[in-house]
Design a protein around this motif. Sequence first.
Motif, PDB file in Angstrom:
ATOM      1  N   LEU A 140      -3.817   3.429  -0.988  1.00  0.00           N
ATOM      2  CA  LEU A 140      -3.594   4.690  -1.693  1.00  0.00           C
ATOM      3  C   LEU A 140      -2.303   4.680  -2.510  1.00  0.00           C
ATOM      4  CD1 LEU A 140      -4.776   7.595  -1.951  1.00  0.00           C
ATOM      5  CD2 LEU A 140      -3.422   8.205   0.070  1.00  0.00           C
ATOM      6  N   LYS A 141      -1.369   3.844  -2.134  1.00  0.00           N
ATOM      7  CA  LYS A 141      -0.017   3.850  -2.710  1.00  0.00           C
ATOM      8  C   LYS A 141      -0.001   3.746  -4.227  1.00  0.00           C
ATOM      9  CE  LYS A 141       4.509   1.674  -2.109  1.00  0.00           C
ATOM     10  NZ  LYS A 141       5.264   0.634  -1.371  1.00  0.00           N
ATOM     11  N   GLU A 142      -0.884   2.915  -4.796  1.00  0.00           N
ATOM     12  CA  GLU A 142      -0.858   2.699  -6.249  1.00  0.00           C
ATOM     13  C   GLU A 142      -1.472   3.857  -7.033  1.00  0.00           C
ATOM     14  OE1 GLU A 142      -3.966  -0.013  -7.965  1.00  0.00           O
ATOM     15  OE2 GLU A 142      -4.046  -0.726  -5.866  1.00  0.00           O
ATOM     16  N   TYR A 143      -2.062   4.829  -6.336  1.00  0.00           N
ATOM     17  CA  TYR A 143      -2.728   5.933  -7.028  1.00  0.00           C
ATOM     18  C   TYR A 143      -1.958   7.252  -6.942  1.00  0.00           C
ATOM     19  CZ  TYR A 143      -6.745   2.788  -7.093  1.00  0.00           C
ATOM     20  OH  TYR A 143      -7.576   1.723  -7.296  1.00  0.00           O
ATOM     21  N   VAL A 144      -0.835   7.272  -6.245  1.00  0.00           N
ATOM     22  CA  VAL A 144      -0.080   8.521  -6.082  1.00  0.00           C
ATOM     23  C   VAL A 144       1.363   8.315  -6.528  1.00  0.00           C
ATOM     24  CG1 VAL A 144      -1.544   9.313  -4.190  1.00  0.00           C
ATOM     25  CG2 VAL A 144       0.542   8.022  -3.682  1.00  0.00           C
ATOM     26  N   CYS A 145       2.029   9.416  -6.834  1.00  0.00           N
ATOM     27  CA  CYS A 145       3.429   9.336  -7.242  1.00  0.00           C
ATOM     28  C   CYS A 145       4.314   9.054  -6.021  1.00  0.00           C
ATOM     29  CB  CYS A 145       3.856  10.627  -7.926  1.00  0.00           C
ATOM     30  SG  CYS A 145       3.864  12.080  -6.841  1.00  0.00           S
ATOM     31  N   LYS A 146       5.555   8.660  -6.298  1.00  0.00           N
ATOM     32  CA  LYS A 146       6.483   8.302  -5.227  1.00  0.00           C
ATOM     33  C   LYS A 146       6.750   9.479  -4.304  1.00  0.00           C
ATOM     34  CE  LYS A 146      11.012   6.211  -4.392  1.00  0.00           C
ATOM     35  NZ  LYS A 146      12.234   5.644  -5.015  1.00  0.00           N
ATOM     36  N   ASN A 150       5.938   9.481  -0.261  1.00  0.00           N
ATOM     37  CA  ASN A 150       6.931   9.758   0.785  1.00  0.00           C
ATOM     38  C   ASN A 150       6.406  10.810   1.761  1.00  0.00           C
ATOM     39  OD1 ASN A 150       8.843   7.920  -0.133  1.00  0.00           O
ATOM     40  ND2 ASN A 150       9.817   9.404  -1.486  1.00  0.00           N
ATOM     41  N   LYS A 151       5.612  11.747   1.253  1.00  0.00           N
ATOM     42  CA  LYS A 151       4.974  12.730   2.136  1.00  0.00           C
ATOM     43  C   LYS A 151       3.951  12.052   3.044  1.00  0.00           C
ATOM     44  CE  LYS A 151       5.398  16.611  -1.126  1.00  0.00           C
ATOM     45  NZ  LYS A 151       4.649  17.565  -1.977  1.00  0.00           N
ATOM     46  N   PHE A 152       3.234  11.067   2.484  1.00  0.00           N
ATOM     47  CA  PHE A 152       2.259  10.333   3.294  1.00  0.00           C
ATOM     48  C   PHE A 152       2.947   9.564   4.421  1.00  0.00           C
ATOM     49  CE2 PHE A 152      -0.602  10.574  -0.530  1.00  0.00           C
ATOM     50  CZ  PHE A 152      -1.588  11.315   0.101  1.00  0.00           C
ATOM     51  N   LEU A 153       4.126   9.032   4.136  1.00  0.00           N
ATOM     52  CA  LEU A 153       4.885   8.332   5.180  1.00  0.00           C
ATOM     53  C   LEU A 153       5.300   9.306   6.286  1.00  0.00           C
ATOM     54  CD1 LEU A 153       7.162   5.968   3.040  1.00  0.00           C
ATOM     55  CD2 LEU A 153       5.018   5.424   4.218  1.00  0.00           C
ATOM     56  N   LYS A 154       5.587  10.538   5.886  1.00  0.00           N
ATOM     57  CA  LYS A 154       5.904  11.575   6.868  1.00  0.00           C
ATOM     58  C   LYS A 154       4.663  11.897   7.701  1.00  0.00           C
ATOM     59  CE  LYS A 154       7.971  16.195   7.211  1.00  0.00           C
ATOM     60  NZ  LYS A 154       8.505  17.347   6.441  1.00  0.00           N
ATOM     61  N   VAL A 155       3.498  11.909   7.055  1.00  0.00           N
ATOM     62  CA  VAL A 155       2.235  12.113   7.778  1.00  0.00           C
ATOM     63  C   VAL A 155       2.072  11.044   8.855  1.00  0.00           C
ATOM     64  CG1 VAL A 155      -0.282  12.017   7.581  1.00  0.00           C
ATOM     65  CG2 VAL A 155       1.043  13.284   5.890  1.00  0.00           C
ATOM     66  N   LEU A 257     -10.377   8.603  -8.205  1.00  0.00           N
ATOM     67  CA  LEU A 257      -9.498   9.707  -8.585  1.00  0.00           C
ATOM     68  C   LEU A 257      -9.922  11.017  -7.931  1.00  0.00           C
ATOM     69  CD1 LEU A 257      -8.903   8.905 -12.365  1.00  0.00           C
ATOM     70  CD2 LEU A 257      -7.372   8.481 -10.425  1.00  0.00           C
ATOM     71  N   LYS A 258     -11.222  11.217  -7.793  1.00  0.00           N
ATOM     72  CA  LYS A 258     -11.725  12.412  -7.118  1.00  0.00           C
ATOM     73  C   LYS A 258     -11.263  12.437  -5.669  1.00  0.00           C
ATOM     74  CE  LYS A 258     -16.038  14.903  -6.142  1.00  0.00           C
ATOM     75  NZ  LYS A 258     -17.516  14.882  -6.301  1.00  0.00           N
ATOM     76  N   GLU A 259     -11.327  11.287  -4.999  1.00  0.00           N
ATOM     77  CA  GLU A 259     -10.901  11.202  -3.603  1.00  0.00           C
ATOM     78  C   GLU A 259      -9.388  11.385  -3.477  1.00  0.00           C
ATOM     79  OE1 GLU A 259     -11.988  10.816   0.452  1.00  0.00           O
ATOM     80  OE2 GLU A 259     -13.185  11.074  -1.370  1.00  0.00           O
ATOM     81  N   VAL A 260      -8.635  10.808  -4.416  1.00  0.00           N
ATOM     82  CA  VAL A 260      -7.175  10.955  -4.410  1.00  0.00           C
ATOM     83  C   VAL A 260      -6.798  12.432  -4.556  1.00  0.00           C
ATOM     84  CG1 VAL A 260      -5.042  10.466  -5.672  1.00  0.00           C
ATOM     85  CG2 VAL A 260      -6.676   8.629  -5.239  1.00  0.00           C
ATOM     86  N   ASN A 261      -7.464  13.130  -5.452  1.00  0.00           N
ATOM     87  CA  ASN A 261      -7.186  14.553  -5.646  1.00  0.00           C
ATOM     88  C   ASN A 261      -7.483  15.358  -4.381  1.00  0.00           C
ATOM     89  OD1 ASN A 261      -6.354  14.234  -8.307  1.00  0.00           O
ATOM     90  ND2 ASN A 261      -8.408  14.571  -9.151  1.00  0.00           N
ATOM     91  N   LYS A 262      -8.570  15.002  -3.700  1.00  0.00           N
ATOM     92  CA  LYS A 262      -8.943  15.695  -2.467  1.00  0.00           C
ATOM     93  C   LYS A 262      -7.879  15.474  -1.389  1.00  0.00           C
ATOM     94  CE  LYS A 262     -13.273  15.315  -1.492  1.00  0.00           C
ATOM     95  NZ  LYS A 262     -14.559  14.781  -0.978  1.00  0.00           N
ATOM     96  N   ILE A 263      -7.401  14.239  -1.295  1.00  0.00           N
ATOM     97  CA  ILE A 263      -6.399  13.903  -0.285  1.00  0.00           C
ATOM     98  C   ILE A 263      -5.065  14.582  -0.578  1.00  0.00           C
ATOM     99  CG2 ILE A 263      -5.004  12.021   0.674  1.00  0.00           C
ATOM    100  CD1 ILE A 263      -7.473  10.194   0.230  1.00  0.00           C
ATOM    101  N   THR A 264      -4.620  14.526  -1.828  1.00  0.00           N
ATOM    102  CA  THR A 264      -3.322  15.116  -2.173  1.00  0.00           C
ATOM    103  C   THR A 264      -3.347  16.639  -2.049  1.00  0.00           C
ATOM    104  OG1 THR A 264      -3.934  14.984  -4.530  1.00  0.00           O
ATOM    105  CG2 THR A 264      -2.551  13.228  -3.640  1.00  0.00           C
TER     106      THR A 264
END
Length: 272
Positions: A140-146, A150-155, A257-264
């Motif tokens: 997922l890292k290459e599809y989201v902003c930094k 960092n929020k995902f790392l907190k997750v 991109l649809k899945e990335v949007n759902k996750i974010t």
Amino acid sequence: MEKEFENLKFIDSGACSDAYLTEDNRVLLVGKREDSFSLYQSLFNKTRLIDGKISSVKITDNPELIQPNSKYPFGAMLQNFVDGKTLKNKINELSNVEKEDIGKSLVNFFQEMQSINCDLNKDDEIKINLAKLEKSLNLLKEYVCKEDFNKFLKVYKNYEEFMRQSEFCLTHGDLQEANILIGEDNKLSGIIDFGNMEYYVKEVEFAPMMGYDDIIFNSMLNHYNKKVDVKNIYLVKLVRQIRHFKHVVHLGEDLILKEVNKITLLLNNIYN
């Protein structure tokens, strides 16, 4: 000796299997890819664990493995057929009272699951779950902003802490609308697809209904015999969505991109 079947009736097709109804009213899953038989072996072992121990609802039990052979090169598996229409196809026909009853019945089912003793190690299961999450986060890292990453790392950190503080129990793991069967009387008639069954946190049983149907979800919360923090259900729902990402990274840019949007969206609902 190869098992022979006559007059098979096609039911459905999935990524791993084609499903058929046999003359003696059982379901035949026919493998479609190289890892199908290993998945059947895992499902076989999981299903055997609960055979004869669930009385609140009908389930796909009594499994029988069919080794890979000339007719079924990727193997096959037989299991009992459970009648009913999926909640996905029945949801618009249900009254609020019927939905509340379905929520209560789902709780009866997974409380039965939780009462089954299983010889599994919590620490081992935590390691497995963290490894699955880490794998998807790396994809997922290459599809989201930094900032979001960092929020995902907190997750990841919060999820590990949550699991270590939680009691583990036997769970179905995927009580979503396609695996919940409803009878002609609009009551819960069966539960299918135990492929995600695991020794895990109870919140996973609530997560699929969160955001799908509020009446069923709230009924589940109200009838469960323990207090459940909705924030923890949300965390498990987010982790499930992240872990699913590894299944879509090869399906094309639009779906990715649809899945990335759902996750974010789920992520920012928690951490904004």
